[in-house]
Enzyme design. Structure first.
Site, PDB file in Angstrom:
ATOM      1  N   ASP A  67      38.733  40.370  35.779  1.00 45.01           N
ATOM      2  CA  ASP A  67      38.540  38.930  35.583  1.00 45.01           C
ATOM      3  C   ASP A  67      38.220  38.570  34.137  1.00 45.01           C
ATOM      4  O   ASP A  67      37.978  39.449  33.307  1.00 45.01           O
ATOM      5  CB  ASP A  67      37.432  38.419  36.523  1.00 45.01           C
ATOM      6  CG  ASP A  67      36.193  39.301  36.516  1.00 45.01           C
ATOM      7  OD1 ASP A  67      36.089  40.182  35.648  1.00 45.01           O
ATOM      8  OD2 ASP A  67      35.332  39.103  37.391  1.00 45.01           O
ATOM      9  N   ASP A 136      25.535  37.390  45.217  1.00 44.12           N
ATOM     10  CA  ASP A 136      26.036  36.645  46.377  1.00 44.12           C
ATOM     11  C   ASP A 136      27.172  37.387  47.095  1.00 44.12           C
ATOM     12  O   ASP A 136      27.864  36.818  47.922  1.00 44.12           O
ATOM     13  CB  ASP A 136      26.485  35.231  45.959  1.00 44.12           C
ATOM     14  CG  ASP A 136      27.631  35.248  44.954  1.00 44.12           C
ATOM     15  OD1 ASP A 136      28.110  36.349  44.606  1.00 44.12           O
ATOM     16  OD2 ASP A 136      28.067  34.163  44.524  1.00 44.12           O
ATOM     17  N   HIS A 138      29.837  38.752  45.669  1.00 45.12           N
ATOM     18  CA  HIS A 138      31.189  38.637  45.099  1.00 45.12           C
ATOM     19  C   HIS A 138      31.652  39.930  44.439  1.00 45.12           C
ATOM     20  O   HIS A 138      30.839  40.729  43.984  1.00 45.12           O
ATOM     21  CB  HIS A 138      31.315  37.426  44.155  1.00 45.12           C
ATOM     22  CG  HIS A 138      30.655  37.561  42.823  1.00 45.12           C
ATOM     23  ND1 HIS A 138      29.751  36.642  42.338  1.00 45.12           N
ATOM     24  CD2 HIS A 138      30.791  38.480  41.842  1.00 45.12           C
ATOM     25  CE1 HIS A 138      29.357  37.006  41.128  1.00 45.12           C
ATOM     26  NE2 HIS A 138      29.964  38.111  40.808  1.00 45.12           N
ATOM     27  N   GLU A 143      34.219  34.436  44.789  1.00 45.13           N
ATOM     28  CA  GLU A 143      32.963  33.913  45.325  1.00 45.13           C
ATOM     29  C   GLU A 143      33.062  33.770  46.845  1.00 45.13           C
ATOM     30  O   GLU A 143      34.163  33.773  47.397  1.00 45.13           O
ATOM     31  CB  GLU A 143      32.683  32.546  44.694  1.00 45.13           C
ATOM     32  CG  GLU A 143      32.547  32.580  43.175  1.00 45.13           C
ATOM     33  CD  GLU A 143      31.208  33.150  42.692  1.00 45.13           C
ATOM     34  OE1 GLU A 143      30.546  33.892  43.452  1.00 45.13           O
ATOM     35  OE2 GLU A 143      30.843  32.855  41.550  1.00 45.13           O
TER      36      GLU A 143
HETATM   37  C1  GLP Z   1      30.112  39.329  37.182  1.00 44.58           C
HETATM   38  C2  GLP Z   1      31.445  40.064  37.225  1.00 44.58           C
HETATM   39  C3  GLP Z   1      31.485  41.048  38.379  1.00 44.58           C
HETATM   40  C4  GLP Z   1      30.223  41.899  38.379  1.00 44.58           C
HETATM   41  C5  GLP Z   1      29.012  41.005  38.537  1.00 44.58           C
HETATM   42  C6  GLP Z   1      27.707  41.768  38.608  1.00 44.58           C
HETATM   43  O1  GLP Z   1      30.076  38.300  38.084  1.00 44.58           O
HETATM   44  N1  GLP Z   1      32.546  39.177  37.324  1.00 44.58           N
HETATM   45  O2  GLP Z   1      32.652  41.840  38.275  1.00 44.58           O
HETATM   46  O3  GLP Z   1      30.273  42.849  39.392  1.00 44.58           O
HETATM   47  O4  GLP Z   1      28.987  40.145  37.415  1.00 44.58           O
HETATM   48  O5  GLP Z   1      27.211  42.024  37.331  1.00 44.58           O
HETATM   49  P1  GLP Z   1      26.081  43.026  36.978  1.00 44.58           P
HETATM   50  O6  GLP Z   1      26.675  44.380  37.025  1.00 44.58           O
HETATM   51  O7  GLP Z   1      25.677  42.646  35.569  1.00 44.58           O
HETATM   52  O8  GLP Z   1      24.986  42.832  37.962  1.00 44.58           O
END
Ligand code: GLP
Length: 273
Positions: A67, A136, A138, A143
């Protein structure tokens, strides 16, 4: 799902790096699906170390990131393209032509998303997709409410995600509201998925992903339908799982049967279970 519970974040990173480097060594032309966020930072650090030690070659590797924020270009420090450069691409011998990250500044994001899908297809699909998980539930930026069959597209970020991301930006106004994300259908087509999670704040999302119902309300739960998914988590992230003992027994059992049969690939059949 193959659920592996380890002690802490360092162990998650170490095991993840072993997993990814094993796949890379057995297939030098691997197509990797990559994730951003703080969770895979340790994994990338160890991969770079392994590369510097001479153990890895990226010359034929292709990558597709999950993404990118709409509106942020590669020069923006908070863009995912920038993150990938800093944490991985700038330190290894990957061919820049083989790097794919959705373009946050694409003039026609919908057309760009469709092209992204075609590009993945023309590379023969993703061999190994690395994933984190949002609070959440995702994955990528899919989402809650995302269709379980969704494809790469423009998505609207949820309030919880915007809040979680606010710490990276100078003010709330600067936090992007939209992203381009591979869909749950796109992710589901990867041959292997490797989901990483660490910390107590992920425990509820992890429980719902593994032990809850398959529902678009918990996008990561789509992985229950995936034949080859490994979930690699630390004790804190596993703290709400009700069947932890069983997952540990499965892990021990797997190691035993590999020893008994002498076949490393005894669990590498199409169905991982
Ligand atoms: C963002 C990214 C996800 C990732 C999430 C969790 O939303 N788009 O791909 O898994 O963050 O991030 P973190 O690893 O910093 O908790």
């Amino acid at each position: 799902m193959n659920i592996i519970i380890v002690s802490d974040y360092e162990e998650v990173s170490k095991k993840a790096a072993e997993f990814v480097t094993d796949h890379m060594k057995s297939n030098p032309e691997i197509v990797l699906g990559l994730a951003t966020g703080s969770t895979p930072e340790g994994l990338y650090r160890l991969i770079v170390e392994e590369y510097r030690a001479g153990g890895l070659d990226f010359s034929e590797v292709k990558t597709f990131n999950l993404d990118e924020y709409v509106g942020l270009g590669p020069e923006h420090r908070q863009s995912y393209r920038n993150y990938m450069g800093r944490h991985l691409f700038d330190h290894v011998n990957i061919d820049p032509d083989n790097i794919n990250v959705p373009e946050g500044l694409a003039s026609d994001p919908a057309a760009h998303s469709r092209r992204y899908e075609r590009e993945i297809e023309s590379c023969g699909g993703i061999d190994l997709q690395v994933l984190g998980i949002g609070r959440d539930g995702h994955i990528g930026f899919n989402e809650p409410g995302s269709s379980l069959r969704s494809r790469t597209r423009v998505v609207v970020l949820a309030a919880e995600t915007i809040e979680d991301n606010a710490r990276f930006f100078a003010s709330m106004d600067e936090v992007p509201r939209f992203a381009i994300s591979m869909g749950l259908g796109t992710i589901s087509e990867a041959r292997h998925c490797l989901m990483l999670a660490s910390g107590e704040h992920k425990a509820e999302a992890v429980r719902e992903c593994i032990e809850g119902a398959v529902t678009s309300m918990v996008p990561a739960s789509v992985l229950q339908m995936h034949p080859q998914t490994t979930v690699l988590i630390d004790e804190a992230a596993a703290s709400r799982l009700t069947r932890k003992d069983y997952y540990r027994a499965v892990q021990k059992g797997r190691e035993k049967i590999v020893k008994l049969t002498g076949k490393e690939d005894v669990f590498n059949a199409d169905q991982d279970g």
